[in-house]
Design a protein around this motif. Structure first.
Motif, PDB file in Angstrom:
ATOM      1  N   MET A 442       0.844  -1.202   0.000  1.00 18.48           N
ATOM      2  CA  MET A 442       0.000   0.000   0.000  1.00 18.48           C
ATOM      3  C   MET A 442       0.876   1.247   0.000  1.00 18.48           C
ATOM      4  O   MET A 442       2.017   1.217   0.460  1.00 18.48           O
ATOM      5  CB  MET A 442      -0.893   0.025   1.245  1.00 18.48           C
ATOM      6  CG  MET A 442      -1.970  -1.019   1.307  1.00 18.48           C
ATOM      7  SD  MET A 442      -3.031  -0.688   2.747  1.00 18.48           S
ATOM      8  CE  MET A 442      -4.002  -2.179   2.784  1.00 18.48           C
ATOM      9  N   SER A 443       0.305   2.336  -0.464  1.00 11.63           N
ATOM     10  CA  SER A 443       0.990   3.620  -0.362  1.00 11.63           C
ATOM     11  C   SER A 443       0.979   4.084   1.089  1.00 11.63           C
ATOM     12  O   SER A 443       0.245   3.548   1.931  1.00 11.63           O
ATOM     13  CB  SER A 443       0.288   4.661  -1.236  1.00 11.63           C
ATOM     14  OG  SER A 443      -0.997   4.956  -0.709  1.00 11.63           O
ATOM     15  N   VAL A 444       1.797   5.083   1.378  1.00 12.88           N
ATOM     16  CA  VAL A 444       1.813   5.663   2.726  1.00 12.88           C
ATOM     17  C   VAL A 444       0.422   6.158   3.098  1.00 12.88           C
ATOM     18  O   VAL A 444      -0.085   5.892   4.195  1.00 12.88           O
ATOM     19  CB  VAL A 444       2.837   6.812   2.798  1.00 12.88           C
ATOM     20  CG1 VAL A 444       2.704   7.573   4.117  1.00 12.88           C
ATOM     21  CG2 VAL A 444       4.253   6.276   2.632  1.00 12.88           C
ATOM     22  N   ARG A 445      -0.210   6.859   2.176  1.00 15.15           N
ATOM     23  CA  ARG A 445      -1.540   7.417   2.461  1.00 15.15           C
ATOM     24  C   ARG A 445      -2.553   6.305   2.757  1.00 15.15           C
ATOM     25  O   ARG A 445      -3.352   6.424   3.689  1.00 15.15           O
ATOM     26  CB  ARG A 445      -2.005   8.259   1.268  1.00 15.15           C
ATOM     27  CG  ARG A 445      -3.370   8.896   1.479  1.00 15.15           C
ATOM     28  CD  ARG A 445      -3.757   9.791   0.328  1.00 15.15           C
ATOM     29  NE  ARG A 445      -3.102  11.102   0.405  1.00 15.15           N
ATOM     30  CZ  ARG A 445      -2.161  11.510  -0.424  1.00 15.15           C
ATOM     31  NH1 ARG A 445      -1.731  10.718  -1.404  1.00 15.15           N
ATOM     32  NH2 ARG A 445      -1.622  12.715  -0.302  1.00 15.15           N
ATOM     33  N   ASP A 446      -2.510   5.212   1.994  1.00 14.19           N
ATOM     34  CA  ASP A 446      -3.450   4.117   2.229  1.00 14.19           C
ATOM     35  C   ASP A 446      -3.138   3.371   3.522  1.00 14.19           C
ATOM     36  O   ASP A 446      -4.054   2.913   4.213  1.00 14.19           O
ATOM     37  CB  ASP A 446      -3.446   3.146   1.045  1.00 14.19           C
ATOM     38  CG  ASP A 446      -4.162   3.706  -0.170  1.00 14.19           C
ATOM     39  OD1 ASP A 446      -4.906   4.688  -0.006  1.00 14.19           O
ATOM     40  OD2 ASP A 446      -3.979   3.176  -1.278  1.00 14.19           O
ATOM     41  N   ALA A 466      -6.471  10.770   7.344  1.00 17.80           N
ATOM     42  CA  ALA A 466      -5.181  10.200   6.946  1.00 17.80           C
ATOM     43  C   ALA A 466      -4.219  11.300   6.510  1.00 17.80           C
ATOM     44  O   ALA A 466      -3.039  11.299   6.900  1.00 17.80           O
ATOM     45  CB  ALA A 466      -5.391   9.189   5.815  1.00 17.80           C
ATOM     46  N   ASP A 467      -4.698  12.238   5.709  1.00 24.84           N
ATOM     47  CA  ASP A 467      -3.827  13.329   5.252  1.00 24.84           C
ATOM     48  C   ASP A 467      -3.347  14.172   6.431  1.00 24.84           C
ATOM     49  O   ASP A 467      -2.181  14.610   6.463  1.00 24.84           O
ATOM     50  CB  ASP A 467      -4.572  14.202   4.236  1.00 24.84           C
ATOM     51  CG  ASP A 467      -4.744  13.507   2.886  1.00 24.84           C
ATOM     52  OD1 ASP A 467      -4.008  12.529   2.634  1.00 24.84           O
ATOM     53  OD2 ASP A 467      -5.618  13.928   2.107  1.00 24.84           O
ATOM     54  N   GLU A 468      -4.228  14.424   7.394  1.00 23.82           N
ATOM     55  CA  GLU A 468      -3.824  15.196   8.571  1.00 23.82           C
ATOM     56  C   GLU A 468      -2.742  14.464   9.356  1.00 23.82           C
ATOM     57  O   GLU A 468      -1.764  15.073   9.812  1.00 23.82           O
ATOM     58  CB  GLU A 468      -5.041  15.448   9.464  1.00 23.82           C
ATOM     59  CG  GLU A 468      -6.041  16.447   8.888  1.00 23.82           C
ATOM     60  CD  GLU A 468      -7.286  16.568   9.745  1.00 23.82           C
ATOM     61  OE1 GLU A 468      -7.375  15.868  10.783  1.00 23.82           O
ATOM     62  OE2 GLU A 468      -8.180  17.362   9.375  1.00 23.82           O
ATOM     63  N   ALA A 469      -2.896  13.141   9.528  1.00 20.35           N
ATOM     64  CA  ALA A 469      -1.905  12.367  10.283  1.00 20.35           C
ATOM     65  C   ALA A 469      -0.574  12.320   9.548  1.00 20.35           C
ATOM     66  O   ALA A 469       0.496  12.422  10.171  1.00 20.35           O
ATOM     67  CB  ALA A 469      -2.429  10.946  10.525  1.00 20.35           C
ATOM     68  N   VAL A 470      -0.625  12.180   8.231  1.00 23.97           N
ATOM     69  CA  VAL A 470       0.609  12.185   7.429  1.00 23.97           C
ATOM     70  C   VAL A 470       1.336  13.513   7.583  1.00 23.97           C
ATOM     71  O   VAL A 470       2.561  13.566   7.730  1.00 23.97           O
ATOM     72  CB  VAL A 470       0.289  11.887   5.947  1.00 23.97           C
ATOM     73  CG1 VAL A 470       1.498  12.171   5.063  1.00 23.97           C
ATOM     74  CG2 VAL A 470      -0.146  10.436   5.771  1.00 23.97           C
ATOM     75  N   ASP A 471       0.587  14.611   7.563  1.00 23.41           N
ATOM     76  CA  ASP A 471       1.195  15.934   7.741  1.00 23.41           C
ATOM     77  C   ASP A 471       1.819  16.083   9.128  1.00 23.41           C
ATOM     78  O   ASP A 471       2.895  16.676   9.272  1.00 23.41           O
ATOM     79  CB  ASP A 471       0.133  17.027   7.537  1.00 23.41           C
ATOM     80  CG  ASP A 471      -0.243  17.204   6.069  1.00 23.41           C
ATOM     81  OD1 ASP A 471       0.493  16.667   5.205  1.00 23.41           O
ATOM     82  OD2 ASP A 471      -1.264  17.853   5.793  1.00 23.41           O
ATOM     83  N   ARG A 472       1.169  15.545  10.137  1.00 27.41           N
ATOM     84  CA  ARG A 472       1.654  15.717  11.520  1.00 27.41           C
ATOM     85  C   ARG A 472       3.010  15.064  11.749  1.00 27.41           C
ATOM     86  O   ARG A 472       3.782  15.509  12.582  1.00 27.41           O
ATOM     87  CB  ARG A 472       0.630  15.147  12.516  1.00 27.41           C
ATOM     88  CG  ARG A 472      -0.645  15.956  12.604  1.00 27.41           C
ATOM     89  CD  ARG A 472      -1.647  15.330  13.529  1.00 27.41           C
ATOM     90  NE  ARG A 472      -1.296  15.511  14.934  1.00 27.41           N
ATOM     91  CZ  ARG A 472      -2.031  15.045  15.945  1.00 27.41           C
ATOM     92  NH1 ARG A 472      -3.136  14.353  15.689  1.00 27.41           N
ATOM     93  NH2 ARG A 472      -1.648  15.256  17.202  1.00 27.41           N
ATOM     94  N   LEU A 475       5.366  13.529   6.612  1.00 26.61           N
ATOM     95  CA  LEU A 475       5.533  12.631   5.459  1.00 26.61           C
ATOM     96  C   LEU A 475       4.698  13.070   4.253  1.00 26.61           C
ATOM     97  O   LEU A 475       4.433  12.265   3.369  1.00 26.61           O
ATOM     98  CB  LEU A 475       5.153  11.192   5.838  1.00 26.61           C
ATOM     99  CG  LEU A 475       6.144  10.417   6.691  1.00 26.61           C
ATOM    100  CD1 LEU A 475       5.603   9.006   6.953  1.00 26.61           C
ATOM    101  CD2 LEU A 475       7.513  10.315   6.016  1.00 26.61           C
ATOM    102  N   ARG A 476       4.297  14.310   4.199  1.00 24.48           N
ATOM    103  CA  ARG A 476       3.451  14.745   3.083  1.00 24.48           C
ATOM    104  C   ARG A 476       4.099  14.471   1.732  1.00 24.48           C
ATOM    105  O   ARG A 476       3.442  14.019   0.792  1.00 24.48           O
ATOM    106  CB  ARG A 476       3.152  16.237   3.205  1.00 24.48           C
ATOM    107  CG  ARG A 476       2.273  16.762   2.071  1.00 24.48           C
ATOM    108  CD  ARG A 476       2.086  18.265   2.148  1.00 24.48           C
ATOM    109  NE  ARG A 476       1.383  18.669   3.355  1.00 24.48           N
ATOM    110  CZ  ARG A 476       1.087  19.945   3.633  1.00 24.48           C
ATOM    111  NH1 ARG A 476       1.433  20.907   2.793  1.00 24.48           N
ATOM    112  NH2 ARG A 476       0.444  20.246   4.748  1.00 24.48           N
ATOM    113  N   GLY A 477       5.403  14.692   1.629  1.00 24.18           N
ATOM    114  CA  GLY A 477       6.091  14.480   0.356  1.00 24.18           C
ATOM    115  C   GLY A 477       6.192  13.013  -0.053  1.00 24.18           C
ATOM    116  O   GLY A 477       6.443  12.716  -1.213  1.00 24.18           O
ATOM    117  N   ALA A 478       5.998  12.104   0.891  1.00 28.34           N
ATOM    118  CA  ALA A 478       6.102  10.667   0.587  1.00 28.34           C
ATOM    119  C   ALA A 478       4.741   9.985   0.608  1.00 28.34           C
ATOM    120  O   ALA A 478       4.674   8.754   0.564  1.00 28.34           O
ATOM    121  CB  ALA A 478       7.032   9.991   1.591  1.00 28.34           C
TER     122      ALA A 478
END
Length: 593
Positions: A442-446, A466-472, A475-478
């Motif tokens: 899976m991707s990081v986002r998934d 999920a996007d909020e947690a990735v930003d926190r 890892l937004r760029g990945a």
């Protein structure tokens, strides 16, 4: 639901296949075209359970055979039309899936596979004992269409094609939703899926029910096509093997796998059976055996995944790497001192987690002995101790992977002992693991979206969380990269984001810094600090002591499963018992320096 654009390749392939069926006049080849579709549907039903969850079934013939006998006996004894009996076969297959799944999902690995094998074999003998060794469907000359007895064999192919397209649409609809993501998470790491809040048993039961329904429906149609049903032809080993083989050959865990496998293997096996069957009995079994051997040697995950990975590799211009780090508990204390200022100590909030008299033994080994402590809201508690002290076992007791022999785990005033990990996740306890458990394909986002389903009421909300947690975690760029291509630091942060997406009040972090370089550890520690500043309560196991003394508010020291000491970092790191049991003389020298 899948978009029309995503279904275009399937619809184009179906139109081409219908065109091929229209120009084929040879009745045997027309039957082969129909059988390709039958086994593709059966392969999709097997794939829905085994391909997406990883639980290999050797017993899908049980559902297929029940569907076939539904049609045969329903026509003989009730004079019902196959147009009604095929849906009835689906219902019976669905119910059979639930009956089989409830006891069998208690098993794991090869035990599950062998248990599934027993069901069709048992049914084979039961139907033979009942006297249904060979059941022939009655010929209905007066109303052949009502009984699906077409004079033109191409109509069977068109009916099978319509059924296949319907099953493909159902499978594609599942793939990108909470259902499909839950199944893929279970396949890639069931423990991580449970910790992320997925009720794995519930989703597996839904998968086997739907899988059984599809298998029952196509089995019912298969009886109409052949007009003769025998126990070996619908419950036999070769039947289950065909579903497994076409899926594994084409690629499991994707809608295209069974289609590719059936399109290649079924014509080859049928033609060789017609040409050589009299001289080489069982030639079809030989073909399926050779196909499995070829897949294992050349493309272990199937043709589809092999081709897709090669194409991605060419587009990227470099090899597709598969970083599968295995973090091992450190045997020594790391003295790398992150350049972080000391954190203001906190222990003023209400008690969020209270552990009382927790004990767990494995035979004669007392892994955890009468452990008691409190965790206050907003604090960071560090759990330290030598290897084998029982730290990870304690975590497994706290979030439901193990049941204690004695003691209480009280969250918000309620004893949670006996609750499963997904229930504790709903109670607000998130978890990462000492040995990382990413969903590698899976991707990081998934990956993170799997954790978000715990709180999200819709797909849109799950994506937002999920996007909020990735930003926190930075890892937004990945976010769109596949997890199998990440570095160890990125995997650690991704697991942290997956836990955060479920909006926990308490985070259990098991050696989050393991396997990281000094600079990478600094970055992860900084992320943990930011999370604590937002009010999340954290319990962390770690061996990097210089980072820990600057990070945590309170220490719990374990030795041989028992609490050696409980106190603030300054007092704990100077205690002679702790130094002797865990820190050692090097720590004293380093601390004085």
């Amino acid at each position: 639901m899948p978009t029309l654009r995503s279904l275009v390749p399937v619809l184009v392939a179906a139109a081409l296949y219908a065109g091929l069926a229209a120009i084929v006049t040879n009745s045997y080849y027309q039957l082969t075209l129909t059988l390709v579709l039958v086994w593709a549907i059966f392969g999709l039903s097997w794939n829905l359970l085994s391909g997406y969850t990883g639980l290999v079934s050797f017993g899908h013939a049980a559902f297929f055979g029940l569907g076939a006998y539904t049609t045969a006996l329903g026509q003989i004894y009730l004079d019902l039309s196959p147009w009604l009996l095929i849906p009835a076969g689906a219902v019976i297959g669905c119910l059979a899936g639930l009956v089989v799944g409830i006891p069998t999902f208690r098993l794991r690995g090869h035990y599950f596979a062998l248990a599934m094998l027993a069901y069709p074999l048992a049914m084979l003998y039961v139907f033979e004992w009942l006297g249904f060794q060979e059941v022939t469907l009655p010929i209905k000359r007066e109303s052949p269409f009502a009984y699906m007895q077409f004079s033109d064999p191409r109509l069977y192919t068109l009916v099978a094609l319509a059924m296949l397209v319907a099953v493909v649409v159902i499978t594609r609809a599942i793939e990108g939703t909470r259902f499909g993501m839950a199944l893929l998470a279970i396949k890639q790491n069931e423990a991580a899926a449970e910790a992320a809040g997925i009720d794995t048993l519930s989703w597996k039961l839904r998968a086997i029910a739907l899988s059984g329904a599809i298998a029952g429906a196509v089995g019912a149609f298969y009886a109409v096509v052949l007009l003769v049903v025998t126990p070996p032809s619908v419950f036999g080993m070769l039947v289950s093997a065909q579903a497994l083989t076409v899926s594994m050959f084409g690629g499991v865990g994707t809608v295209w796998g069974p289609l590719i496998g059936a399109a290649v293997l079924i014509p080859v096996s049928e033609i060789l059976h017609a040409e050589l069957g009299a001289r080489i009995p069982g030639i079809q079994g030989v073909i399926f055996g050779l196909a499995i051997m070829a897949v294992i040697l050349l493309a272990p995950e199937g043709v589809y995944w092999r081709v897709r990975d090669r194409l991605r590799q060419r587009r990227a211009g470099s090899p597709v790497t598969d970083n599968r780090p295995a973090a091992v508990e450190a045997s020594v204390v790391s003295f790398a001192a992150p350049p972080l200022p000391a954190r203001e100590r906190r222990r003023t909030g209400a008690v969020l987690l209270s552990v009382r008299g927790l004990s767990k033994s494995f035979g004669g080994l007392k892994a955890v002995q009468n452990v008691s402590f409190d965790v206050h809201e907003g604090m960071i508690l560090g759990i330290i101790g030598p290897n084998g002290a029982g730290k990870t076992t304690l975590f497994n007791l706290l979030n439901g992977f193990l049941r204690p022999d004695a003691g209480q785990v009280i969250v918000d005033g309620r004893d949670r002992v006996g609750e499963r990990p997904h229930q504790l996740a709903r109670a607000g306890i998130g978890r990462t693991f000492q040995v990382m458990r990413p969903f590698l394909r899976m991707s990081v986002r998934d990956n993170v979206r799997v954790g978000a389903y715990l709180r999200a009421a819709s797909e849109e909300e799950a994506r937002r969380l999920a996007d909020e947690a990735v930003d926190r975690v930075g890892l937004r760029g990945a976010a769109d990269r596949i997890a199998g291509q990440l570095t160890t630091k990125e995997l650690r942060l991704m697991e942290l984001a997956r836990a955060l997406a479920g909006q926990p009040r308490l985070l259990l972090l098991d050696e989050t810094l393991a396997g990281l370089g000094h600079g990478e550890a600094d970055e992860v520690v900084a992320v943990i600090r930011r999370l604590a500043e937002t009010g999340i309560t954290i319990v962390i196991i770690e061996h990097t002591m210089q980072a820990m003394v600057r990070l945590v508010d309170h220490f719990l020291v374990l030795d041989h499963g028992a609490v050696l000491m409980d106190g603030e970092p300054e007092r704990v790191t100077r205690d002679p018992q702790v130094i002797e049991a865990y820190l050692g003389k090097k720590w004293v020298a380093h601390a004085h320096a």
